[in-house]
Scaffold this motif. Sequence first.
Motif, PDB file in Angstrom:
ATOM      1  N   GLU A 160       0.823  -1.206   0.000  1.00 44.42           N
ATOM      2  CA  GLU A 160       0.000   0.000   0.000  1.00 44.42           C
ATOM      3  C   GLU A 160       0.858   1.258   0.000  1.00 44.42           C
ATOM      4  O   GLU A 160       0.612   2.192  -0.763  1.00 44.42           O
ATOM      5  N   PHE A 161       1.858   1.300   0.859  1.00 40.89           N
ATOM      6  CA  PHE A 161       2.658   2.516   0.940  1.00 40.89           C
ATOM      7  C   PHE A 161       3.678   2.599  -0.192  1.00 40.89           C
ATOM      8  O   PHE A 161       4.064   3.694  -0.591  1.00 40.89           O
ATOM      9  N   TRP A 162       4.088   1.439  -0.715  1.00 42.21           N
ATOM     10  CA  TRP A 162       4.906   1.469  -1.932  1.00 42.21           C
ATOM     11  C   TRP A 162       4.110   2.101  -3.064  1.00 42.21           C
ATOM     12  O   TRP A 162       4.611   2.963  -3.788  1.00 42.21           O
ATOM     13  N   ARG A 163       2.861   1.680  -3.213  1.00 44.38           N
ATOM     14  CA  ARG A 163       1.991   2.245  -4.246  1.00 44.38           C
ATOM     15  C   ARG A 163       1.783   3.745  -4.033  1.00 44.38           C
ATOM     16  O   ARG A 163       1.804   4.535  -4.988  1.00 44.38           O
ATOM     17  N   LEU A 164       1.606   4.141  -2.791  1.00 44.36           N
ATOM     18  CA  LEU A 164       1.398   5.560  -2.497  1.00 44.36           C
ATOM     19  C   LEU A 164       2.615   6.379  -2.917  1.00 44.36           C
ATOM     20  O   LEU A 164       2.477   7.462  -3.514  1.00 44.36           O
ATOM     21  N   GLY A 165       3.826   5.882  -2.620  1.00 45.13           N
ATOM     22  CA  GLY A 165       5.033   6.592  -3.030  1.00 45.13           C
ATOM     23  C   GLY A 165       5.172   6.652  -4.539  1.00 45.13           C
ATOM     24  O   GLY A 165       5.518   7.692  -5.107  1.00 45.13           O
ATOM     25  N   ALA A 166       4.878   5.520  -5.212  1.00 52.67           N
ATOM     26  CA  ALA A 166       4.974   5.479  -6.673  1.00 52.67           C
ATOM     27  C   ALA A 166       3.981   6.444  -7.308  1.00 52.67           C
ATOM     28  O   ALA A 166       4.323   7.207  -8.222  1.00 52.67           O
ATOM     29  N   GLU A 167       2.748   6.437  -6.825  1.00 55.91           N
ATOM     30  CA  GLU A 167       1.731   7.314  -7.395  1.00 55.91           C
ATOM     31  C   GLU A 167       2.034   8.781  -7.125  1.00 55.91           C
ATOM     32  O   GLU A 167       1.729   9.644  -7.944  1.00 55.91           O
ATOM     33  N   HIS A 168       2.638   9.054  -5.961  1.00 60.29           N
ATOM     34  CA  HIS A 168       2.932  10.444  -5.639  1.00 60.29           C
ATOM     35  C   HIS A 168       3.916  11.038  -6.636  1.00 60.29           C
ATOM     36  O   HIS A 168       3.800  12.200  -7.018  1.00 60.29           O
ATOM     37  N   LEU A 169       4.873  10.235  -7.080  1.00 62.82           N
ATOM     38  CA  LEU A 169       5.807  10.737  -8.094  1.00 62.82           C
ATOM     39  C   LEU A 169       5.146  10.807  -9.465  1.00 62.82           C
ATOM     40  O   LEU A 169       5.252  11.811 -10.166  1.00 62.82           O
ATOM     41  N   LEU A 170       4.406   9.754  -9.832  1.00 66.26           N
ATOM     42  CA  LEU A 170       3.812   9.712 -11.167  1.00 66.26           C
ATOM     43  C   LEU A 170       2.735  10.772 -11.358  1.00 66.26           C
ATOM     44  O   LEU A 170       2.562  11.310 -12.449  1.00 66.26           O
ATOM     45  N   LYS A 171       1.987  11.075 -10.296  1.00 64.49           N
ATOM     46  CA  LYS A 171       0.891  12.035 -10.405  1.00 64.49           C
ATOM     47  C   LYS A 171       1.283  13.436  -9.938  1.00 64.49           C
ATOM     48  O   LYS A 171       0.503  14.381 -10.088  1.00 64.49           O
ATOM     49  N   GLY A 172       2.470  13.567  -9.364  1.00 65.46           N
ATOM     50  CA  GLY A 172       2.912  14.871  -8.879  1.00 65.46           C
ATOM     51  C   GLY A 172       3.765  15.562  -9.930  1.00 65.46           C
ATOM     52  O   GLY A 172       4.940  15.235 -10.110  1.00 65.46           O
ATOM     53  N   LEU A 173       3.181  16.493 -10.663  1.00 66.29           N
ATOM     54  CA  LEU A 173       3.891  17.141 -11.761  1.00 66.29           C
ATOM     55  C   LEU A 173       5.122  17.886 -11.267  1.00 66.29           C
ATOM     56  O   LEU A 173       6.139  17.968 -11.973  1.00 66.29           O
ATOM     57  N   ASP A 174       5.060  18.434 -10.055  1.00 63.11           N
ATOM     58  CA  ASP A 174       6.232  19.097  -9.466  1.00 63.11           C
ATOM     59  C   ASP A 174       7.458  18.194  -9.538  1.00 63.11           C
ATOM     60  O   ASP A 174       8.528  18.586 -10.023  1.00 63.11           O
ATOM     61  N   HIS A 175       7.295  16.988  -9.032  1.00 59.35           N
ATOM     62  CA  HIS A 175       8.436  16.094  -8.868  1.00 59.35           C
ATOM     63  C   HIS A 175       8.836  15.429 -10.182  1.00 59.35           C
ATOM     64  O   HIS A 175      10.009  15.117 -10.390  1.00 59.35           O
ATOM     65  N   LEU A 176       7.865  15.247 -11.067  1.00 56.24           N
ATOM     66  CA  LEU A 176       8.204  14.742 -12.396  1.00 56.24           C
ATOM     67  C   LEU A 176       9.068  15.752 -13.159  1.00 56.24           C
ATOM     68  O   LEU A 176      10.032  15.385 -13.834  1.00 56.24           O
ATOM     69  N   LEU A 177       8.717  17.027 -13.047  1.00 61.11           N
ATOM     70  CA  LEU A 177       9.512  18.048 -13.732  1.00 61.11           C
ATOM     71  C   LEU A 177      10.908  18.162 -13.124  1.00 61.11           C
ATOM     72  O   LEU A 177      11.888  18.377 -13.831  1.00 61.11           O
ATOM     73  N   PHE A 178      10.997  18.031 -11.805  1.00 58.31           N
ATOM     74  CA  PHE A 178      12.314  18.075 -11.164  1.00 58.31           C
ATOM     75  C   PHE A 178      13.166  16.905 -11.649  1.00 58.31           C
ATOM     76  O   PHE A 178      14.350  17.071 -11.958  1.00 58.31           O
ATOM     77  N   LEU A 179      12.560  15.721 -11.735  1.00 56.49           N
ATOM     78  CA  LEU A 179      13.288  14.553 -12.225  1.00 56.49           C
ATOM     79  C   LEU A 179      13.686  14.752 -13.688  1.00 56.49           C
ATOM     80  O   LEU A 179      14.792  14.372 -14.097  1.00 56.49           O
ATOM     81  N   THR A 180      12.808  15.360 -14.486  1.00 59.07           N
ATOM     82  CA  THR A 180      13.134  15.652 -15.881  1.00 59.07           C
ATOM     83  C   THR A 180      14.351  16.562 -15.975  1.00 59.07           C
ATOM     84  O   THR A 180      15.249  16.353 -16.800  1.00 59.07           O
ATOM     85  N   ALA A 181      14.386  17.587 -15.113  1.00 61.26           N
ATOM     86  CA  ALA A 181      15.538  18.496 -15.097  1.00 61.26           C
ATOM     87  C   ALA A 181      16.817  17.748 -14.740  1.00 61.26           C
ATOM     88  O   ALA A 181      17.889  18.024 -15.298  1.00 61.26           O
ATOM     89  N   LEU A 182      16.724  16.788 -13.824  1.00 57.67           N
ATOM     90  CA  LEU A 182      17.896  15.996 -13.457  1.00 57.67           C
ATOM     91  C   LEU A 182      18.359  15.122 -14.628  1.00 57.67           C
ATOM     92  O   LEU A 182      19.559  14.996 -14.887  1.00 57.67           O
ATOM     93  N   ILE A 183      17.406  14.528 -15.335  1.00 58.01           N
ATOM     94  CA  ILE A 183      17.755  13.625 -16.428  1.00 58.01           C
ATOM     95  C   ILE A 183      18.428  14.375 -17.575  1.00 58.01           C
ATOM     96  O   ILE A 183      19.492  13.971 -18.061  1.00 58.01           O
ATOM     97  N   VAL A 184      17.831  15.481 -18.041  1.00 58.68           N
ATOM     98  CA  VAL A 184      18.404  16.187 -19.194  1.00 58.68           C
ATOM     99  C   VAL A 184      19.730  16.851 -18.845  1.00 58.68           C
ATOM    100  O   VAL A 184      20.570  17.081 -19.720  1.00 58.68           O
ATOM    101  N   GLY A 185      19.948  17.147 -17.571  1.00 61.30           N
ATOM    102  CA  GLY A 185      21.191  17.797 -17.185  1.00 61.30           C
ATOM    103  C   GLY A 185      22.304  16.844 -16.813  1.00 61.30           C
ATOM    104  O   GLY A 185      23.415  17.275 -16.475  1.00 61.30           O
ATOM    105  N   SER A 186      22.028  15.533 -16.867  1.00 58.85           N
ATOM    106  CA  SER A 186      23.031  14.535 -16.502  1.00 58.85           C
ATOM    107  C   SER A 186      23.774  14.054 -17.745  1.00 58.85           C
ATOM    108  O   SER A 186      23.198  13.931 -18.819  1.00 58.85           O
ATOM    109  N   ARG A 187      25.074  13.771 -17.564  1.00 55.47           N
ATOM    110  CA  ARG A 187      25.925  13.426 -18.701  1.00 55.47           C
ATOM    111  C   ARG A 187      26.204  11.941 -18.824  1.00 55.47           C
ATOM    112  O   ARG A 187      26.574  11.462 -19.880  1.00 55.47           O
ATOM    113  N   ARG A 188      26.044  11.214 -17.739  1.00 52.18           N
ATOM    114  CA  ARG A 188      26.218   9.772 -17.753  1.00 52.18           C
ATOM    115  C   ARG A 188      25.107   9.143 -16.919  1.00 52.18           C
ATOM    116  O   ARG A 188      24.528   9.792 -16.047  1.00 52.18           O
ATOM    117  N   LEU A 189      24.828   7.868 -17.154  1.00 55.89           N
ATOM    118  CA  LEU A 189      23.781   7.187 -16.408  1.00 55.89           C
ATOM    119  C   LEU A 189      24.080   7.213 -14.915  1.00 55.89           C
ATOM    120  O   LEU A 189      23.193   7.437 -14.097  1.00 55.89           O
TER     121      LEU A 189
END
Length: 367
Positions: A160-189
Amino acid sequence: MGLEYDLLVVSVADAQRDDPLFETGQPAWEDGDFDGMTRALEQHADSVLAYLSDRLSIAYAGSPCAPSLEPGIAVAMNDDQGVPYATLAIDWACPHDADADVLESGHRIRAALFPDDEGYVTSAKTIVTYDLDGRTGSAALDASHPAFSTAQSAAQRFAEFWRLGAEHLLKGLDHLLFLTALIVGSRRLREVVLAATTFTLAHSTTLILAAFGVVHLSADVVEPLIALSIAATAAWFLWRLWRLGPGALELDVTSTSHLALDRAGWSRLGVVFCFGLVHGMGFAGALGIDHAWSWTLLWSLLVFNVGLETVQIGLIILLFPALALLRHRAPRTAAWVAGLIALAVSVVGLVWFCQRVFGFTLIGEGG
């Protein structure tokens, strides 16, 4: 129960057709009159109880428990959310049965508070912490998972709480955009994985400290800072791209360490950690962590973080290889694509920052 006051008033008044509650309760809320807000709820306690008992029920041995509203409704400012909250207690009288099979089945709790069809909020979640039937635990209830039993296993609570954490990231546009900024600004995996993990460690720190009551920041401060962190993370990459061109996508490594980061990489991790601390306060507010900690709460928070981190890593594995392939085959095109994405993220973050500071609305957001 801790419930946002104005949401409770409009929902109860609408569902129970109790216009006098709205006519007295809403002006008190607008005036910041806490005594008036408390009186409004006390004078319309029957409507409040009817609304809540229709949407929050407890059953034992297959029979419903009878709810009654306890005296002592209180309304006070919730500093985490920045709005008044009503605190009230409901006592459910359950049938007594000492049968071993009944005891083993436990109590069944169902919650459907503030459903989407009311039109006031969407995707409301009810966090239940219980010490009942010789068991302790927590459950996260929403429209897709509205009920649980106190006899649920540790694996079910974890899920239940794993699902809550997963959904919070997937449905939280704030945190998705922050993760997007991290991905495009990273040079290696390894750099983006380290950044995402650093972010998780940082927000886990403030989540746990909030549970201990050590740290506290108003939502009026946290929410603008989250928006600013999104804009700043994307803008950092844009600045490097403007200064270095496609070279901003190259990792200058002379170290033989396992982390193998250059000075810019280490600096970025430091900034991500600081921003992660702020995002952790946002998570704490979203989960309603404004009371004394418990081992049950701590376990739930850790599982919530596992769910969030799992989705973060999954999104990185899906998105970063495509970006890396483009960088390998067409470095200049990759720089333009990454730059345009970072620019869009930065603009959205700045707009949200202005919205949250000055209170106007230009585009939709989610958190």
